[in-house]
Write an enzyme that holds these catalytic residues in place. Structure first.
Site, short mmCIF file in Angstrom:
data_model
loop_
_atom_site.label_atom_id
_atom_site.label_comp_id
_atom_site.label_asym_id
_atom_site.label_seq_id
_atom_site.Cartn_x
_atom_site.Cartn_y
_atom_site.Cartn_z
N LYS A 1 0.86 -1.09 0.01
CA LYS A 1 0.03 -0.07 0.01
C LYS A 1 0.81 1.06 -0.04
CE LYS A 1 -3.97 2.17 2.45
NZ LYS A 1 -4.97 1.70 3.71
N SER B 1 -9.79 1.54 2.89
CA SER B 1 -8.97 2.35 2.34
C SER B 1 -8.23 1.75 1.27
CB SER B 1 -8.16 3.51 2.97
OG SER B 1 -7.45 3.02 3.88
N SER C 1 -10.14 -0.86 6.92
CA SER C 1 -9.53 -0.48 5.74
C SER C 1 -8.92 -1.71 5.20
CB SER C 1 -8.62 0.43 5.76
OG SER C 1 -9.23 1.68 5.76
#
Lengths: 478, 103
Positions: free
Chosen positions: A72, A147, A171
């Site tokens: 990420k 997210s 997330s």
């Protein structure tokens, strides 16, 4: 050979038997990414040349030797960008490795590329990326969740063998549910956040996205543990998470919190989760009715505590030491204000303003202090529930993936996190695994919640279900 | 005492003022939009005033909560000045350069 569709465990076996090389895996994944990522936009950056170099140097005797992993884009990798999907960090280059990155490198992993996300991890759909939204591999018109939507999407679309994400209010688990992969949020303090860009420091955790529960255990073995560089990491022993995977569920007490089975949850999601409860009962688990009475307050508490912490954490983005600086400032104050106006997207601005407000003089007690007290009640709920059960079972998300643009009002987007948020507030661990599909062929996620530092039992409980089902073997058509 | 503030909450949020405290310039359109959106969020969060928190101590006591962690104040290896300045928008002589703060 379709190496991209295999798991860490399967690839490790082929590597050990010298049937394939790490370079074969990376080349195969790069071809897959070139073929499907233009539709998915799960990656913000892929450095093909660097990944091939890492593959050539990978030490196969290491636990993740030669296994490509997506990261990420809010976790620092030395010498690489770390944009947090924000314009304000567009040209930033990390001068150091996050602890989890150092651990992955030491374990022989190949860092394949950087996954798309909601800007500064603020969102539940990956629509808040400043570099364009990511798409759900099962239906490109739908969002992949957020997210960490890019991390989930690239694992589900076989563009990475596994990925790392961060989870502040769901997330990791919510995008894993919506994309049909495995996502684990470890207990607060289990994994060092050193080098992860902070959003809400009392809630953030780093965790894995994988295709199987066993792969999640393998990754947890590598990334867990105390870190002297991170004061909230805890000196708790790290077991071999793969060792107890086959513990089974006989005699296991599975708690069903009545507050999580409410009107408003999609009937197909409810049905799939009910079937999972029946499966556990049929296989010798004891199903226990438990109550988490303060669940209804979780969203309110979260959006006060998380935004308050975010307003403080994001104060560092002022255009002085790193990141974009607006050229339009005439003095120091309006240089900050214009830098932040031009660098942050709408959701980030909204949350900073809300967080600043709840911490401001005159409102601090009414909002922030009160939210912190209700948070303690939520923690207490879990402590009480875990006296009656070993794991808690719930849906991960009240619906399957929704259409992009569908939740334009921030409050309706916030309510999408209703089943995941309390886990962060209580600092316990949670995992999402696939447990079915809707009639329109969208994945449904089952959430299992474990007590503090009880990831081993959580993984074993998830593993038992996975072994009894084939949901995790289904692939999207791309 | 605490509840006094809840009676006026969503109206008491002045987005333009709070944005200035947070050092974020907003366009007039953003200001109006955030005023309405955040007003709704605060209305929603208003439900917290109904919760009985009388059983919660001001300082939580829980062995699972992280405690304060201290270390010896000794010099450790860290980034070189050049590495720390590598991302600076403007720098000179090992310093970050900013517009003048003092008149």
């Amino acid at each position: 050979m379709n190496l991209h569709s295999l798991t860490i465990k399967e690839l490790r076996r082929k590597l050990a038997a010298k049937e394939i090389s790490p370079k074969d895996i990376v080349s195969d994944l790069l071809a897959r990414i070139a073929a499907v990522d233009p539709q998915i936009h799960g990656y913000l950056r892929v450095n093909a040349e660097d990944a091939l170099t890492q593959a050539a140097q990978a030490e196969l005797d290491k636990p993740l030797g030669g296994i490509p992993i997506a990261i990420k884009d809010n976790i620092a990798v030395s010498g690489e960008g770390c944009t947090c999907a924000s314009k304000i960090l567009e040209n930033y280059v990390s001068p150091f490795d996050a602890t989890v990155i150092r651990k992955l490198k030491d374990a022989g992993a190949v860092l394949l590329g950087r996954a798309n996300m909601d800007e500064f991890a603020m969102g539940s759909s990956t629509e808040n990326s400043a570099f364009g939204r990511a798409h759900n591999p099962w239906n490109l018109a739908c969002i992949p969740g957020g997210s960490s939507g890019g991390s989930a999407a690239v694992v589900a679309a076989d563009e990475a063998i596994a990925a790392l994400g961060t989870d502040t209010g769901g997330s990791i688990r919510q995008p894993a549910a919506l994309c049909g992969c495995v996502g684990l949020k470890p207990t607060y303090g289990r994994v060092s956040r050193y080098g992860a860009v902070a959003f809400a420091s009392s809630l953030d955790q780093i965790g894995p996205f994988t295709k199987t529960v066993e792969d999640a255990a393998l990754l947890m073995n590598v990334i867990s543990g105390y870190d002297a560089l991170e004061n909230t990491s805890r000196p708790v022993p790290v077991p071999d998470f793969t060792a107890s995977l086959s513990a089974g569920v006989k005699g296991l007490r599975v708690g069903i919190p009545r507050e999580y089975f409410i009107a408003g949850t999609d009937p197909e999601v409810q049905a799939a989760v009910r079937q999972a409860i029946d499966w556990y009962a049929d296989h010798g688990a004891e199903i226990v009715d438990v109550s988490l009475p303060n669940t209804e307050h979780a969203i309110s508490v979260y959006y006060i505590v998380a935004t308050a912490e975010a307003s403080a954490n994001l104060a560092r983005f002022d255009g002085v030491r790193y990141g974009r600086r607006s050229p339009d400032g005439t003095d120091s104050i309006n240089t900050y204000s214009k830098t932040r106006e031009q660098g942050f997207g709408s959701e980030v601005k909204r949350r900073i303003i809300l967080g600043t407000y709840v911490l401001s003089s005159g409102y601090y007690d009414a909002y922030y202090n009160r939210a912190q007290k209700v948070r303690q009640l939520l923690r207490r709920d879990f402590t009480e529930a875990f006296k009656k059960c070993d794991v808690i079972l719930t849906p991960t998300s009240p619906t399957a993936a929704f259409k992009a643009g569908e939740k334009s009002d921030p409050l309706s987007m916030y309510l999408a996190d209703i089943f995941t948020i309390a886990v962060n507030l209580a600092e316990v661990c949670g995992i999402s695994i696939p447990c079915g599909f809707t009639a329109s062929n969208l994945p449904i996620g089952l959430q299992l919640i474990g007590s503090h530092f009880d990831e081993a039992r959580l993984l074993a409980t998830a593993q038992a279900y996975e072994q009894g089902h084939s949901w995790h073997t289904r692939k999207p058509t791309l | 005492m605490v509840c006094r503030f809840w009676g006026v909450n969503s109206q008491s949020l002045n987005v333009a003022y709070v944005a200035s405290l947070a050092r974020i310039d907003l366009s007039k359109e953003e200001e109006a939009l955030f005023q309405s959106q955040l007003g709704k969020v605060l209305e929603y969060a208003r439900e917290l005033q109904q919760v009985d928190v009388s059983s919660v101590p001001d300082t939580p006591v829980d062995p699972n909560l992280p405690t304060n962690v201290l270390r010896e104040d000794v010099v450790r290896p860290s980034l070189s000045a050049a590495a720390a300045l590598r991302n600076a928008p403007q720098q000179a002589n090992h310093l970050f350069i900013m517009p003048k703060i003092i008149e």
